[in-house]
Design a protein around this motif. Structure first.
Motif, PDB file in Angstrom:
ATOM      1  N   ARG A  14      -7.205  -1.750  -4.809  1.00  0.00           N
ATOM      2  CA  ARG A  14      -8.471  -2.486  -4.921  1.00  0.00           C
ATOM      3  C   ARG A  14      -8.380  -3.863  -4.267  1.00  0.00           C
ATOM      4  NH1 ARG A  14     -12.706  -1.049  -8.198  1.00  0.00           N
ATOM      5  NH2 ARG A  14     -12.403   0.699  -9.645  1.00  0.00           N
ATOM      6  N   GLU A  15      -7.229  -4.510  -4.362  1.00  0.00           N
ATOM      7  CA  GLU A  15      -7.070  -5.832  -3.748  1.00  0.00           C
ATOM      8  C   GLU A  15      -7.410  -5.784  -2.268  1.00  0.00           C
ATOM      9  OE1 GLU A  15      -3.255  -7.541  -4.339  1.00  0.00           O
ATOM     10  OE2 GLU A  15      -3.245  -7.226  -6.514  1.00  0.00           O
ATOM     11  N   VAL A  16      -6.938  -4.742  -1.604  1.00  0.00           N
ATOM     12  CA  VAL A  16      -7.168  -4.624  -0.161  1.00  0.00           C
ATOM     13  C   VAL A  16      -8.579  -4.109   0.121  1.00  0.00           C
ATOM     14  CG1 VAL A  16      -6.398  -3.467   1.952  1.00  0.00           C
ATOM     15  CG2 VAL A  16      -4.715  -4.259   0.272  1.00  0.00           C
ATOM     16  N   ILE A  17      -9.022  -3.111  -0.659  1.00  0.00           N
ATOM     17  CA  ILE A  17     -10.355  -2.528  -0.441  1.00  0.00           C
ATOM     18  C   ILE A  17     -11.443  -3.593  -0.582  1.00  0.00           C
ATOM     19  CG2 ILE A  17     -12.040  -0.861  -1.336  1.00  0.00           C
ATOM     20  CD1 ILE A  17      -9.579   0.838  -2.202  1.00  0.00           C
ATOM     21  N   ASP A  18     -11.267  -4.471  -1.546  1.00  0.00           N
ATOM     22  CA  ASP A  18     -12.282  -5.496  -1.812  1.00  0.00           C
ATOM     23  C   ASP A  18     -12.127  -6.736  -0.936  1.00  0.00           C
ATOM     24  OD1 ASP A  18     -13.317  -3.852  -3.759  1.00  0.00           O
ATOM     25  OD2 ASP A  18     -12.199  -4.795  -5.397  1.00  0.00           O
ATOM     26  N   ARG A  73      -7.374  -1.122   5.148  1.00  0.00           N
ATOM     27  CA  ARG A  73      -8.315  -0.729   4.095  1.00  0.00           C
ATOM     28  C   ARG A  73      -8.341   0.784   3.928  1.00  0.00           C
ATOM     29  NH1 ARG A  73     -14.068  -2.534   4.472  1.00  0.00           N
ATOM     30  NH2 ARG A  73     -14.025  -2.238   2.202  1.00  0.00           N
ATOM     31  N   VAL A  74      -8.268   1.518   5.040  1.00  0.00           N
ATOM     32  CA  VAL A  74      -8.239   2.981   4.949  1.00  0.00           C
ATOM     33  C   VAL A  74      -6.962   3.442   4.235  1.00  0.00           C
ATOM     34  CG1 VAL A  74      -8.027   5.097   6.299  1.00  0.00           C
ATOM     35  CG2 VAL A  74      -9.759   3.416   6.898  1.00  0.00           C
ATOM     36  N   ALA A 118       1.010   6.076  -7.350  1.00  0.00           N
ATOM     37  CA  ALA A 118      -0.084   6.994  -7.696  1.00  0.00           C
ATOM     38  C   ALA A 118       0.444   8.378  -8.047  1.00  0.00           C
ATOM     39  CB  ALA A 118      -1.072   7.098  -6.531  1.00  0.00           C
ATOM     40  N   VAL A 119       1.482   8.809  -7.347  1.00  0.00           N
ATOM     41  CA  VAL A 119       2.024  10.148  -7.545  1.00  0.00           C
ATOM     42  C   VAL A 119       2.977  10.198  -8.736  1.00  0.00           C
ATOM     43  CG1 VAL A 119       3.342  11.992  -6.402  1.00  0.00           C
ATOM     44  CG2 VAL A 119       1.765  10.613  -5.091  1.00  0.00           C
ATOM     45  N   THR A 120       3.466   9.045  -9.177  1.00  0.00           N
ATOM     46  CA  THR A 120       4.482   9.008 -10.232  1.00  0.00           C
ATOM     47  C   THR A 120       3.912   8.492 -11.549  1.00  0.00           C
ATOM     48  OG1 THR A 120       5.218   6.849  -9.397  1.00  0.00           O
ATOM     49  CG2 THR A 120       6.405   8.785  -8.633  1.00  0.00           C
ATOM     50  N   ASN A 121       2.663   8.827 -11.820  1.00  0.00           N
ATOM     51  CA  ASN A 121       2.018   8.538 -13.106  1.00  0.00           C
ATOM     52  C   ASN A 121       1.886   7.049 -13.397  1.00  0.00           C
ATOM     53  OD1 ASN A 121       0.690   9.418 -15.415  1.00  0.00           O
ATOM     54  ND2 ASN A 121       2.533   9.295 -16.675  1.00  0.00           N
ATOM     55  N   ARG A 122       1.788   6.235 -12.353  1.00  0.00           N
ATOM     56  CA  ARG A 122       1.498   4.807 -12.539  1.00  0.00           C
ATOM     57  C   ARG A 122       0.178   4.530 -11.816  1.00  0.00           C
ATOM     58  NH1 ARG A 122       7.217   2.047 -11.095  1.00  0.00           N
ATOM     59  NH2 ARG A 122       6.040   0.118 -11.437  1.00  0.00           N
ATOM     60  N   HIS A 123      -0.826   5.321 -12.253  1.00  0.00           N
ATOM     61  CA  HIS A 123      -2.107   5.333 -11.547  1.00  0.00           C
ATOM     62  C   HIS A 123      -2.794   3.975 -11.572  1.00  0.00           C
ATOM     63  CE1 HIS A 123      -1.675   9.414 -13.653  1.00  0.00           C
ATOM     64  NE2 HIS A 123      -1.215   9.561 -12.440  1.00  0.00           N
ATOM     65  N   GLU A 124      -2.780   3.306 -12.729  1.00  0.00           N
ATOM     66  CA  GLU A 124      -3.501   2.042 -12.847  1.00  0.00           C
ATOM     67  C   GLU A 124      -2.904   0.974 -11.941  1.00  0.00           C
ATOM     68  OE1 GLU A 124      -3.632   1.025 -16.961  1.00  0.00           O
ATOM     69  OE2 GLU A 124      -4.790   2.795 -17.536  1.00  0.00           O
ATOM     70  N   GLU A 125      -1.555   0.918 -11.865  1.00  0.00           N
ATOM     71  CA  GLU A 125      -0.912  -0.040 -10.961  1.00  0.00           C
ATOM     72  C   GLU A 125      -1.299   0.265  -9.513  1.00  0.00           C
ATOM     73  OE1 GLU A 125       3.379  -0.865 -11.737  1.00  0.00           O
ATOM     74  OE2 GLU A 125       3.090   0.612 -13.335  1.00  0.00           O
ATOM     75  N   ALA A 126      -1.265   1.549  -9.163  1.00  0.00           N
ATOM     76  CA  ALA A 126      -1.605   1.938  -7.794  1.00  0.00           C
ATOM     77  C   ALA A 126      -3.033   1.548  -7.464  1.00  0.00           C
ATOM     78  CB  ALA A 126      -1.417   3.445  -7.628  1.00  0.00           C
ATOM     79  N   ILE A 163       0.834  -1.202   0.000  1.00  0.00           N
ATOM     80  CA  ILE A 163       0.000   0.000   0.000  1.00  0.00           C
ATOM     81  C   ILE A 163       0.871   1.256   0.000  1.00  0.00           C
ATOM     82  CG2 ILE A 163      -1.677   1.324   1.331  1.00  0.00           C
ATOM     83  CD1 ILE A 163      -2.790  -1.094  -0.179  1.00  0.00           C
ATOM     84  N   SER A 164       1.976   1.228   0.765  1.00  0.00           N
ATOM     85  CA  SER A 164       2.907   2.358   0.723  1.00  0.00           C
ATOM     86  C   SER A 164       3.459   2.536  -0.685  1.00  0.00           C
ATOM     87  CB  SER A 164       4.070   2.136   1.705  1.00  0.00           C
ATOM     88  OG  SER A 164       3.608   2.118   3.037  1.00  0.00           O
ATOM     89  N   ALA A 165       3.761   1.405  -1.340  1.00  0.00           N
ATOM     90  CA  ALA A 165       4.243   1.465  -2.722  1.00  0.00           C
ATOM     91  C   ALA A 165       3.164   2.020  -3.640  1.00  0.00           C
ATOM     92  CB  ALA A 165       4.667   0.069  -3.183  1.00  0.00           C
ATOM     93  N   ALA A 166       1.903   1.657  -3.388  1.00  0.00           N
ATOM     94  CA  ALA A 166       0.801   2.159  -4.223  1.00  0.00           C
ATOM     95  C   ALA A 166       0.704   3.679  -4.136  1.00  0.00           C
ATOM     96  CB  ALA A 166      -0.517   1.519  -3.786  1.00  0.00           C
TER      97      ALA A 166
END
Length: 879
Positions: A427-431, A440-441, A414-422, A407-410
């Motif tokens: 989603r794996e954790v949220i779901d 989850r938060v 997210a900030v480095t233009n790898r939005h889909e990977e993030a 999640i820290s890596a995500a």
């Protein structure tokens, strides 16, 4: 003491022709020049002597008697008093006939000064060289017994052991420190412009300011390194303390004055980002770290001390130089020192620093372990570059088996233009219903970052729906702030600007230090943007300016993530207020950071501001190149909203030149991009896109004189601006509607224009009229001249042309010029010089020149006469 020695001691040095008047310090002089004691304490290279020489000139201009005394180690009390008496009597034109010595002679001198009655100033330079007995007796006596008409100015490299508490309590003391003397950004720019002229771009000047950190001698050495180089841009980019003038300075002026043990200490502590007593002793192996650090702070210009004196750091240039010496130490010693520091930081859970030193010590595995534990902290601090570098070093297997680390890596992705990977990782954790609420938060926070940076605001409702049940179950303030911030971002793009500020207030109630600092910065960015959406640049500037000043002063400086994002908002506000130079300076050497780490809103604001500044300069080509750069960035980062703003602004520019084919092509491009916003993740942005597109197309329709189409587009734009609470756009639409009414011969034209201008003036929007259709400015001029009548309006409708020129012009308060600029321009029109204007308005000639430069930019003028003629043509001053 010989006659020659006395003459040398009492003769002030020559003031360098390259020295500039620093308005801020001259204003300080204005406030304190009659106080009994003025103490200036700062290390070498901070311009103390230059400042005293400038102040000396000001005192002389005001009729004061000014005595100068240079100090040295041989100045025992008797010698000091002798030289001082000679200096004062020489400055006042009297012979030194005193036959008394010591305190008695000093008493006679003070009595003479009191009897003469004229303001007298004694300047004592390099006072740190004076023996303790001289400071304790004659200098202290001088301060405590000075008559009312005497001011004593003392300059030294260190704080002197003088008893001045009584003077301070009575308001008779003023002090200046190294921080007061440190060059502000605008001062560095002025010095570089004076010495190097147009050879450096604004970005390159900003880079040199950042490299020298406001250290005056550092900037002068940088100038010396650049001014004779055939490629000044390259010289700036490669500027280093490891060679050239700066290396010579450190070797000759600093290290040569220190004992070998201090040089060895400096060399070894250069591996530390931040230094305290424990680390100093750890690296040096010596138990007197406190005393050594105190000496380094007081005697060298290279130690940077913040509000927390327990932690200090080396000036970046000095550290670069000293690291070059550290690299010459035996490899085994270097590895041992890095290893010690790594363990020290790990014991205190400073894992980023621990990882850095472990890697430098050659322990890759240990560095990876520490790096994994540092990602979360680096992320919440906004240190994305470091976080990204460490993330790339962590093996995939390590990431795969640690959900918190993923999640820290995500967040970093997210900030480095790898939005889909993030988003996929989050989603794996949220779901996962079995995931802990705190995890989850964390995943939801990463998902919001991915959505915000990708401009996928359509995902925010899903995120908030999953987050809301967990809000009260996770007590960490950071997550509460993140929830409020993403809610505010969503509300902003729905037009709820007032609600945004309410949400921001709730977020900031959690605090703004430590791990909350970055989130609090984002909150303030949102508050500033909400004011810009309301069309209130004055409130936006007031909301952002204090925070940005604080962030700029921190060690990360102007190029930290949050400083750059705040700067994008403040620059947009200042540009709307009619201050293009100030706005451009704010963005200097920051655009690349805004591109990498800014939200789409920040990127749009920065690029539009730079393009509009170029238009203010009369440089349409630069404006178009800037907007084309925004379009290219949009394509690289897959951010179609950026393209919409780029294309729409280019349509407006080409409409001014009646470039029909270009506008037709750009309009087709705009329509093609608009289809992107039918996608669910982009759909919340559709009203904003429709607003921007409608205004651009209305400009194009007015160019074709298609009044019906323009009116339909503006009606739609007006409704959208109201829906989204876009006050600035609403006023621009109102101006265009007044142009349509004018072309139709309607009596509504002038009331509409007058209302738009009045609303802009109330909001501090000084750029409204110059940004709108060119007919609007002519209409405003004629309305103020009182020659508008229905016949003129009908003629415009019939011929499709602008009204005839005004027969006379009177002042128009439309925000094009600030009140101070209008005053200055009116005085110029009366034939007054800059110096005379400065006296009338009680400002310095330098300030007059600064305002005059702004006037030239706003009026596209090149000379004083040209500016006056342009202002009269536009009805900005009386004939």
């Amino acid at each position: 003491m010989s006659e020659s020695e006395i003459i040398l001691k009492i003769t002030p040095p020559r003031l360098s022709r390259a020295a500039i008047d620093r308005e801020r310090l001259l204003q300080f002089w204005d406030a304190v020049h009659e106080r009994t004691a003025i103490l200036v304490a700062a290390p070498a290279g901070f311009g103390k002597t230059t400042l005293l020489l400038q102040w000396r000139r000001r005192w002389l201009e005001n009729g004061a008697v000014v005595a100068w005394l240079g100090s040295d180690a041989e100045d025992d009390p008797a010698r000091f008093v002798t030289a001082l008496s000679r200096s004062v009597r020489s400055a006042s034109g009297r012979n030194d006939r005193s036959r008394r010595y010591g305190i008695e002679a000093l008493t006679d001198l003070l009595s003479e000064i009191a009897q003469r009655g004229a303001q007298t100033v004694i300047i004592i330079d390099d006072a740190e060289r004076l023996p303790d007995a001289t400071l304790r007796d004659p200098v202290q006596y001088l301060l405590l017994n000075a008559p009312a008409n005497l001011s004593v100015v003392i300059s030294s490299r260190v704080a002197l052991p003088l008893q001045v508490a009584e003077l301070a309590a009575k308001g008779k003391l003023a002090t200046l420190s190294a921080e007061d003397l440190r060059l502000r950004f605008e001062e560095s720019l002025a010095i570089l412009e004076k010495n190097l002229g147009p050879r450096l771009t604004l970005d390159e000047r900003a880079l040199l300011h950042e490299a020298t950190e406001g250290w005056p001698i550092g900037l002068q050495l940088a100038i010396a390194s650049v001014e004779h180089d055939a490629d000044p841009s390259s010289a700036v980019r490669t500027f280093s303390a490891r060679r050239g003038h700066l290396q010579d300075y450190f070797v000759e002026s600093m290290l040569s004055r220190l004992p070998p043990s201090m040089v060895a200490l400096l060399t070894r502590i250069s591996i530390l980002n931040n230094i305290n007593i424990e680390l100093c002793e750890l690296v040096s192996g010596q138990p007197d770290g406190a005393a050594q650090l105190e000496r380094l702070i007081s005697e060298t210009p290279i130690m940077m001390v913040g509000e927390d004196r327990d932690w200090i750091r080396l000036h970046s240039l000095a550290r670069d130089f000293l690291l070059s010496r550290f690299e010459q130490l035996p490899a085994a010693e270097r590895a041992q020192l890095h290893g010690r520091v790594s363990h020290w930081h790990a014991d205190r859970e400073n894992f980023h620093q621990a990882a850095h030193h472990a890697l430098a010590a050659g322990d890759e595995v240990l560095a990876q372990g520490y790096a994994a534990r540092s990602l979360w902290t680096l992320g919440v601090q906004g240190k994305v570059v470091e976080a990204k570098e460490w993330l790339e070093r962590i093996p995939a297997a390590v990431l795969a088996r640690d959900a918190e680390l993923r999640i820290s890596a995500a967040m970093i992705l997210a900030v480095t233009n790898r939005h889909e990977e993030a988003l996929a990782i989050a989603r794996e954790v949220i779901d996962d219903p079995s995931a802990a609420p705190s995890l989850r938060v964390s995943a939801l926070r990463a998902a919001t970052a991915a959505a915000a940076y990708a401009d996928h605001l359509g995902l925010v409702p899903w995120v908030l729906a999953n987050w809301k049940p967990l809000v009260n179950g996770v007590a960490e303030p950071l997550f509460a702030m993140a929830y409020l911030n993403v809610t505010a971002l969503s509300v902003l793009h729905a037009g709820g600007t007032r609600e945004v500020r309410e949400l921001v207030a709730q977020a900031l109630a959690h605090g703004d230090t430590g791990s909350l600092k970055l989130a609090a910065g984002f909150s303030r960015v949102l508050r500033g943007v909400s004011h810009l959406w309301d069309g209130e640049p004055d409130l936006a500037a007031a909301a952002i300016r204090p925070t940005l000043a604080e962030v700029d002063a921190e060690p990360d400086g102007r190029r930290s993530m949050i400083a750059c994002l705040l700067a994008s908002v403040l620059a947009a506000a200042l540009q709307r207020q009619g201050e293009p130079l100030a706005a451009q300076s704010l963005l200097a050497n920051r655009l690349d950071v805004i591109e990498r780490w800014g939200f789409p809103d920040n990127i749009v604001l920065a690029y539009l501001t730079l393009a509009r500044i170029a238009l203010s300069d009369g440089d349409e080509q630069r404006a178009l190149r800037t907007l084309e750069g925004l379009d290219a960035l949009a394509a690289r980062e897959r951010l179609p909203r950026l393209s919409v703003y780029s294309v729409a602004e280019r349509i407006r520019i080409h409409a001014l030149r009646h470039n029909h084919e270009t506008i037709a092509a750009l309009t087709r491009q705009l329509d093609a991009i608009a289809t992107e916003f039918e996608r669910e993740e982009l759909r919340p942005l559709r009203p904003e896109i429709q607003l921007v597109s409608s205004v651009a197309k209305a400009d194009a329709a007015l160019m074709r004189n298609d009044v019906d189409e323009a009116e339909q587009l503006l009606d739609a734009a007006d409704a959208l601006a109201t829906q989204l609470h876009r006050g600035g756009e609403a006023r621009s639409v109102m101006v265009l509607r007044s142009v349509v009414a004018w072309k139709r011969g309607s009596e509504e034209a002038i009331p509409l224009l007058r209302e738009a201008i009045n609303l802009a003036t109330l909001a501090g929007d000084g750029w409204l009229l110059t940004h709108a259709h060119p007919l609007a400015l002519e209409m405003a001029s004629k309305w103020e001249a009182g020659i508008i009548d229905p016949k003129h309006a009908r003629a415009v409708k019939r011929e499709g042309a602008a009204p005839p020129a005004a027969v006379r012009s009177v002042p128009i308060h439309n925000g094009v010029l600030t009140s101070k600029e209008s005053e200055i321009l009116s005085l110029i029109a009366r034939g007054m010089s800059n110096k005379s204007i400065a006296l009338v308005l009680d400002i310095s000639p330098g300030t007059v020149k600064w305002h005059l430069k702004n006037i030239y930019l706003k009026l596209s003028a090149s000379t004083r006469r040209h500016a006056v003629d342009r202002a009269r043509l536009l009805g900005l001053i009386q004939p």
